[in-house]
Scaffold this motif. Structure first.
Motif, PDB file in Angstrom:
ATOM      1  N   VAL A 308       0.868  -1.176   0.000  1.00 35.59           N
ATOM      2  CA  VAL A 308       0.000   0.000   0.000  1.00 35.59           C
ATOM      3  C   VAL A 308       0.908   1.230   0.000  1.00 35.59           C
ATOM      4  O   VAL A 308       1.602   1.481   0.985  1.00 35.59           O
ATOM      5  N   PRO A 309       0.938   1.952  -1.100  1.00 33.62           N
ATOM      6  CA  PRO A 309       1.799   3.145  -1.139  1.00 33.62           C
ATOM      7  C   PRO A 309       1.151   4.285  -0.350  1.00 33.62           C
ATOM      8  O   PRO A 309      -0.048   4.507  -0.429  1.00 33.62           O
ATOM      9  N   MET A 310       1.973   4.961   0.466  1.00 29.18           N
ATOM     10  CA  MET A 310       1.468   6.089   1.257  1.00 29.18           C
ATOM     11  C   MET A 310       1.645   7.345   0.406  1.00 29.18           C
ATOM     12  O   MET A 310       2.732   7.934   0.387  1.00 29.18           O
ATOM     13  N   LEU A 311       0.596   7.746  -0.276  1.00 23.07           N
ATOM     14  CA  LEU A 311       0.691   8.875  -1.206  1.00 23.07           C
ATOM     15  C   LEU A 311       0.071  10.113  -0.576  1.00 23.07           C
ATOM     16  O   LEU A 311      -0.898  10.028   0.172  1.00 23.07           O
ATOM     17  N   ARG A 312       0.679  11.255  -0.891  1.00 19.37           N
ATOM     18  CA  ARG A 312       0.166  12.478  -0.276  1.00 19.37           C
ATOM     19  C   ARG A 312      -0.003  13.606  -1.290  1.00 19.37           C
ATOM     20  O   ARG A 312       0.160  14.774  -0.944  1.00 19.37           O
ATOM     21  N   ASP A 313      -0.248  13.207  -2.544  1.00 25.57           N
ATOM     22  CA  ASP A 313      -0.392  14.220  -3.602  1.00 25.57           C
ATOM     23  C   ASP A 313       0.788  15.173  -3.614  1.00 25.57           C
ATOM     24  O   ASP A 313       0.623  16.383  -3.791  1.00 25.57           O
ATOM     25  N   LYS A 314       1.971  14.652  -3.400  1.00 31.78           N
ATOM     26  CA  LYS A 314       3.177  15.468  -3.421  1.00 31.78           C
ATOM     27  C   LYS A 314       4.141  14.884  -4.440  1.00 31.78           C
ATOM     28  O   LYS A 314       3.992  13.739  -4.863  1.00 31.78           O
ATOM     29  N   PRO A 315       5.165  15.652  -4.797  1.00 33.01           N
ATOM     30  CA  PRO A 315       6.086  15.164  -5.837  1.00 33.01           C
ATOM     31  C   PRO A 315       6.735  13.827  -5.476  1.00 33.01           C
ATOM     32  O   PRO A 315       6.966  13.000  -6.364  1.00 33.01           O
ATOM     33  N   GLU A 316       6.991  13.584  -4.186  1.00 34.83           N
ATOM     34  CA  GLU A 316       7.676  12.322  -3.845  1.00 34.83           C
ATOM     35  C   GLU A 316       6.799  11.083  -4.051  1.00 34.83           C
ATOM     36  O   GLU A 316       7.285   9.961  -3.962  1.00 34.83           O
ATOM     37  N   ALA A 318       5.741   9.937  -6.779  1.00 39.63           N
ATOM     38  CA  ALA A 318       6.271   9.211  -7.935  1.00 39.63           C
ATOM     39  C   ALA A 318       7.388   8.268  -7.510  1.00 39.63           C
ATOM     40  O   ALA A 318       7.482   7.132  -7.996  1.00 39.63           O
ATOM     41  N   GLU A 319       8.220   8.750  -6.583  1.00 42.54           N
ATOM     42  CA  GLU A 319       9.317   7.908  -6.087  1.00 42.54           C
ATOM     43  C   GLU A 319       8.780   6.709  -5.318  1.00 42.54           C
ATOM     44  O   GLU A 319       9.298   5.593  -5.451  1.00 42.54           O
ATOM     45  N   VAL A 320       7.768   6.950  -4.515  1.00 40.38           N
ATOM     46  CA  VAL A 320       7.171   5.857  -3.742  1.00 40.38           C
ATOM     47  C   VAL A 320       6.599   4.805  -4.687  1.00 40.38           C
ATOM     48  O   VAL A 320       6.819   3.596  -4.516  1.00 40.38           O
ATOM     49  N   LEU A 321       5.879   5.258  -5.712  1.00 37.53           N
ATOM     50  CA  LEU A 321       5.289   4.317  -6.669  1.00 37.53           C
ATOM     51  C   LEU A 321       6.369   3.542  -7.418  1.00 37.53           C
ATOM     52  O   LEU A 321       6.258   2.334  -7.611  1.00 37.53           O
ATOM     53  N   ALA A 322       7.415   4.251  -7.819  1.00 39.73           N
ATOM     54  CA  ALA A 322       8.509   3.582  -8.537  1.00 39.73           C
ATOM     55  C   ALA A 322       9.178   2.541  -7.637  1.00 39.73           C
ATOM     56  O   ALA A 322       9.481   1.418  -8.062  1.00 39.73           O
ATOM     57  N   ALA A 323       9.388   2.913  -6.366  1.00 39.78           N
ATOM     58  CA  ALA A 323      10.001   1.966  -5.425  1.00 39.78           C
ATOM     59  C   ALA A 323       9.086   0.763  -5.200  1.00 39.78           C
ATOM     60  O   ALA A 323       9.541  -0.380  -5.089  1.00 39.78           O
ATOM     61  N   GLY A 324       7.779   1.018  -5.142  1.00 41.69           N
ATOM     62  CA  GLY A 324       6.814  -0.067  -4.972  1.00 41.69           C
ATOM     63  C   GLY A 324       6.847  -1.037  -6.143  1.00 41.69           C
ATOM     64  O   GLY A 324       6.868  -2.251  -5.961  1.00 41.69           O
ATOM     65  N   GLN A 350      -7.656   5.431  -3.935  1.00 38.51           N
ATOM     66  CA  GLN A 350      -8.302   5.255  -2.632  1.00 38.51           C
ATOM     67  C   GLN A 350      -7.334   5.740  -1.575  1.00 38.51           C
ATOM     68  O   GLN A 350      -6.126   5.737  -1.793  1.00 38.51           O
ATOM     69  N   LYS A 351      -7.856   6.128  -0.442  1.00 33.28           N
ATOM     70  CA  LYS A 351      -6.962   6.515   0.655  1.00 33.28           C
ATOM     71  C   LYS A 351      -6.199   5.294   1.160  1.00 33.28           C
ATOM     72  O   LYS A 351      -6.731   4.182   1.160  1.00 33.28           O
ATOM     73  N   SER A 352      -4.974   5.521   1.646  1.00 28.39           N
ATOM     74  CA  SER A 352      -4.164   4.357   2.008  1.00 28.39           C
ATOM     75  C   SER A 352      -4.745   3.602   3.207  1.00 28.39           C
ATOM     76  O   SER A 352      -4.658   2.375   3.257  1.00 28.39           O
ATOM     77  N   ALA A 353      -5.368   4.301   4.139  1.00 28.84           N
ATOM     78  CA  ALA A 353      -5.953   3.592   5.281  1.00 28.84           C
ATOM     79  C   ALA A 353      -7.078   2.672   4.804  1.00 28.84           C
ATOM     80  O   ALA A 353      -7.226   1.529   5.256  1.00 28.84           O
ATOM     81  N   GLU A 354      -7.850   3.167   3.861  1.00 28.02           N
ATOM     82  CA  GLU A 354      -8.946   2.396   3.286  1.00 28.02           C
ATOM     83  C   GLU A 354      -8.382   1.147   2.586  1.00 28.02           C
ATOM     84  O   GLU A 354      -8.880   0.038   2.741  1.00 28.02           O
ATOM     85  N   LYS A 355      -7.311   1.371   1.817  1.00 23.97           N
ATOM     86  CA  LYS A 355      -6.663   0.261   1.121  1.00 23.97           C
ATOM     87  C   LYS A 355      -6.171  -0.790   2.097  1.00 23.97           C
ATOM     88  O   LYS A 355      -6.358  -1.988   1.911  1.00 23.97           O
ATOM     89  N   ARG A 356      -5.470  -0.297   3.137  1.00 20.47           N
ATOM     90  CA  ARG A 356      -4.906  -1.236   4.099  1.00 20.47           C
ATOM     91  C   ARG A 356      -6.000  -2.125   4.667  1.00 20.47           C
ATOM     92  O   ARG A 356      -5.857  -3.339   4.738  1.00 20.47           O
ATOM     93  N   GLU A 369       3.252  -1.158   4.140  1.00 23.44           N
ATOM     94  CA  GLU A 369       2.912   0.246   3.935  1.00 23.44           C
ATOM     95  C   GLU A 369       4.205   0.962   3.570  1.00 23.44           C
ATOM     96  O   GLU A 369       5.135   1.023   4.372  1.00 23.44           O
ATOM     97  N   LEU A 370       4.222   1.487   2.338  1.00 25.17           N
ATOM     98  CA  LEU A 370       5.464   2.043   1.820  1.00 25.17           C
ATOM     99  C   LEU A 370       5.338   3.567   1.698  1.00 25.17           C
ATOM    100  O   LEU A 370       4.552   4.064   0.885  1.00 25.17           O
ATOM    101  N   GLY A 371       6.104   4.265   2.523  1.00 19.85           N
ATOM    102  CA  GLY A 371       6.066   5.725   2.476  1.00 19.85           C
ATOM    103  C   GLY A 371       7.413   6.294   2.058  1.00 19.85           C
ATOM    104  O   GLY A 371       8.388   5.555   1.902  1.00 19.85           O
ATOM    105  N   PRO A 372       7.476   7.606   1.879  1.00 17.68           N
ATOM    106  CA  PRO A 372       8.716   8.257   1.426  1.00 17.68           C
ATOM    107  C   PRO A 372       9.886   7.967   2.367  1.00 17.68           C
ATOM    108  O   PRO A 372      11.022   7.802   1.920  1.00 17.68           O
TER     109      PRO A 372
END
Lengths: 519, 519
Positions: A308-316, A318-324, A350-356, A369-372
């Motif tokens: 579950v990627p922890m996304l925050r609508d921020k530039p990083e 993309a890095e989280v998704l690539a790492a995932g 979907q929100k990450s909590a919802e996904k989890r 749970e993969l965050g920056p």
């Protein structure tokens, strides 16, 4: 044990076991009721579990020398008429095709009266009749034997009261059908497949079972002997999870399946049949589910690790998704439980909590749970679905990416084994062997007997010696048990050397038998 | 060395192509006619080919983001009534279930009059209606889209004239069903799956195809556009081997499949569907079969290498069998075409010459004859099924065991490619692009037109510009073609930049279209 009877974490209500079961089927998105009465829609996550069951069991069926084939869905009515003459207890609740065309009749679409079939067709409830017919054509000589085939197919049995996976009017299954030269070979085959089912159920589904012989009154109509594997659900009820039938020469006689033996005589074959179905998925739910939803053994989890990627609508992001994505690829090269790890990066909107919580409910064995910060630090934070909570607290672990990957095969194997051990301990702890009389047994089960069928009081099984009564005596016992909503399950394969008196007749026992409530 | 099949496949011979086809289906033990009218029994070797098709195509379906699920076999009649209102050309030849129980009536087993269904059930001919119904429940918001699902299932269409694999009343297939937010996404999906089918057909089945758009009159009822892959059989006829339909909003409107878009408006989804079936096996037979039987591309051969042990009822037989078993194991560790080699030691009680010809007829790509001399000398003698003969002589090769194993991946890849190249050369050589008028085309096909449907005269396809006429004009053209037993196949995806005049109307052409006889 009582924990599973509550659905508090899933629905906010305490409720019955059947409600809990239905909640899991729904919340884990395994299946849903269809607009076709009594049938089900198996959703992708549920079907993914079935695909894993198919792949792992099919390998075992092939390794024991069987080949897959496919026989028609429709069976001419006359085949069943022949069977009905031979087989007492022949079931008649079957779907009947009578027409082959639709037409506008009085402004409504209806079966075309001019397209009535001369002979109605039955939608297969099982395929002994049509496969036996092929056997009678295929088999001529002892050199053609054994014939060892299997098919994966849908079958239809008209059921009045249905429950998703457990009893539906259409279900998916495999049915093995074999023909042999001798009674001994037929018996060997029957027991071999029983053992395949036992090993498969315990190793792959992490579902401990008791393999044994069904009493006379529970035999498949026309079988010399019927064997089953019985699993204990978390409400204590037995689920018949697979059956293997030694059909003797009964079907061969009805269907004229004969061969010339080496002495040149024309004799009947000995046949067997054996099957397991989508019912197994119901067994998995009721064996491993908890208050948070399903827990899937890694061997049948369509995805063993979900990120579950922890996304925050921020530039990083993309890095989280690539790492995932990179992590999914790397895990796909790790071999665990004999196969490449099945991992997924959940990129849904979907929100990450919802996904989890989606993946908790669905029972993915490991959720990352993969965050920056993890990406930057080369760490993996994950939760084990089998040990999600410490009390009310959700527990998670963090370690270096390298350690996580190196330990992944052991982790998945441990989860697989842990789920089995937990269920095995429950099974072993809940077979009472200390009950010496029918009355004592009635008292044990009695409290629940007064309740309705969806009673929540937990009762396990009773294992007791019996004299293997038959005929009317057995029928009378069956009736007495029925009043307590009990049935004879099977006489386990492993039996002691000596036996006490029969629980039902007081005569010397000849084997031990399991008694319990059942699905 | 007598030929395994006495019928010859090509033009101008005494036996017809359909006879040759039936002989292969029978002699290669792929399938047989069943006692259920119009249905088939798929025998283990034929089903093994289907399993290979399933595995290799399923991987591609999943890699493009689709998930498998399972929908009910029976569809309520009312679903079709709704469809019939919307869809012109709606087919009505379907199996209808009207009763759910059998009963002895006047001493005969018959549908129980007291168990008549209130609403008849239709055995699915395809699942757009019941899957669309689920979509209408599942899809609420643009965040739920796309929905990308597939199912592997049996379907039933009442066919009056059946031919094994090519047209049977029950067949096995996969059907993909998807829903999208925009027309563009629906179109992309339709073309993506068309391309999956093309690549799959050419890479795995070694069957070259032409992918293109069906003309208006050949569209799936209710589709905005229908695309197909068309393969050329060895009698020159076209086999439609797979279809992909852009359904626009047509089905979504009939079934109320709507979503809230990001602007908050409730709009209809764009849906697609696409499928291939057991018909592909017929295509493989008619693409690769020869006068000795079937030739299977290694990618779909259930067994790629078969070892026939040369046994002589002598003590050294045991050594030969042991060496054969060891060889099967070693080959199972060789990776060819991306997977472990599938090898078999044929231990049936049969003479080795008989065995060898069995495997020739069945089309095993490589057949090893293993005798005591090979075992002692460490050599492998084998024949390639794709190049079995040099004139009338069966050719075999011998080399060291080590060389054989080292070369096995290249050998299987070469056989796979060789079968494709052979079929591709035939396809390319038999599409006429030099025909400038309808009369000229009529003359080309004319001779065979006078014959019956099983005519043996070989005619390929014609590729010609046309003005893409529609409506009545197209219907008139269809009738003219029908008189020559011709149909419009598809307008290939690769089109030139400019076009000559339309073959049918003389107006400026807007694309090129394929015309041919077809299955």
């Amino acid at each position: 044990m009582q924990r599973a009877l509550s659905v508090s974490r899933m629905t906010g209500n305490s409720s019955t076991f059947p409600d809990w079961y239905q909640a899991i089927v729904r919340e884990a998105e395994l299946a849903e009721v269809s607009p076709t009465r009594g049938a089900m829609i198996i959703r992708p996550w549920g079907y993914g579990v079935w695909e894993r069951i198919q792949q792992t069991l099919d390998r075992r069926i092939k390794e024991t020398g069987h080949e897959n084939c496919y026989f028609p869905l429709f069976i001419p009515l006359s085949f069943f008429a022949k069977e009905a003459e031979h087989v007492e207890g022949f079931a008649k609740e079957m779907a009947v095709v009578t027409h082959h065309r639709l037409k506008q009749v009085d402004g409504k679409l209806a079966p075309d009266p001019d397209a009535r079939l001369e002979e109605p067709l039955i939608v297969r409830p099982t395929s002994e009749t049509i496969i036996g017919d092929a056997f009678s054509r295929w088999i001529k000589s002892h050199r053609d034997l054994p014939v060892l085939i299997n098919q994966w197919a849908n079958v239809v049995r008209w059921e009045m009261r249905t429950r998703l996976f457990l009893r539906t009017s259409e279900f998916l299954w495999q049915e093995g059908h074999t023909a042999h030269a001798t009674a001994e070979e037929g018996r060997e085959e029957t027991l071999k497949m029983l053992e395949v089912y036992r090993e498969f159920s315990e190793t792959v589904l992490a579902m401990p079972v008791v393999a044994g012989e069904k009493p006379e009154n529970e035999r498949f109509p026309g079988a010399d002997k019927t064997y089953s594997i019985e699993a204990m659900m978390q409400d204590g009820k037995a689920l018949q999870a697979g059956t293997s039938h030694d059909l003797g020469t009964h079907f061969a006689e009805a269907q004229n399946i004969r061969f010339q033996n080496s002495a040149g005589e024309l004799v009947h074959c000995h046949t067997t049949s054996w099957g397991v179905s989508t019912r197994l998925i119901g067994g998995v739910i009721m064996t491993h589910g908890d208050d948070d939803g399903l827990r899937l053994p890694p061997a049948i989890a369509p995805r063993q690790v979900v990120i579950v990627p922890m996304l925050r609508d921020k530039p990083e992001d993309a890095e989280v998704l690539a790492a995932g994505e990179a992590l999914v690829k790397v895990m796909g090269q790790v071999i665990a439980l004999g196969e490449p790890v099945r991992a997924l990066l959940d990129v849904k909107a979907q929100k990450s909590a919802e996904k989890r919580w989606n993946w908790v409910r669905r029972g993915a064995p490991v959720i990352i749970e993969l965050g920056p910060r993890d990406v930057a630090g080369g760490t993996i934070s994950f939760m084990r679905r089998d040990r999600l909570r410490d009390g009310d607290k959700v527990t998670s672990q963090s370690m270096s990416r390298a350690d996580f990957l190196a330990g992944l095969p052991a982790l998945l194997a441990e989860i697989q084994q842990g789920l089995y051990d937990e269920a095995k301990a429950r099974l072993d702890a809940n077979i009472r062997t200390d009950i010496a009389s029918f009355d004592e047994m009635a008292a044990y089960f009695g409290a629940a007997a007064a309740d309705d069928e969806d009673a929540t009081a937990f009762r396990g099984w009773v294992r007791a010696p019996w004299a293997r009564p038959t005929g009317e005596e057995l029928e009378a016992i069956e009736q007495k048990l029925k009043a307590l909503r009990l049935t004879l399950r099977n006489a386990p394969m492993d039996q002691p050397a000596t036996f006490g008196p029969c629980l039902f007749t007081g005569r010397p026992g000849v084997e031990e038998i399991l008694i319990g409530r059942a699905y």
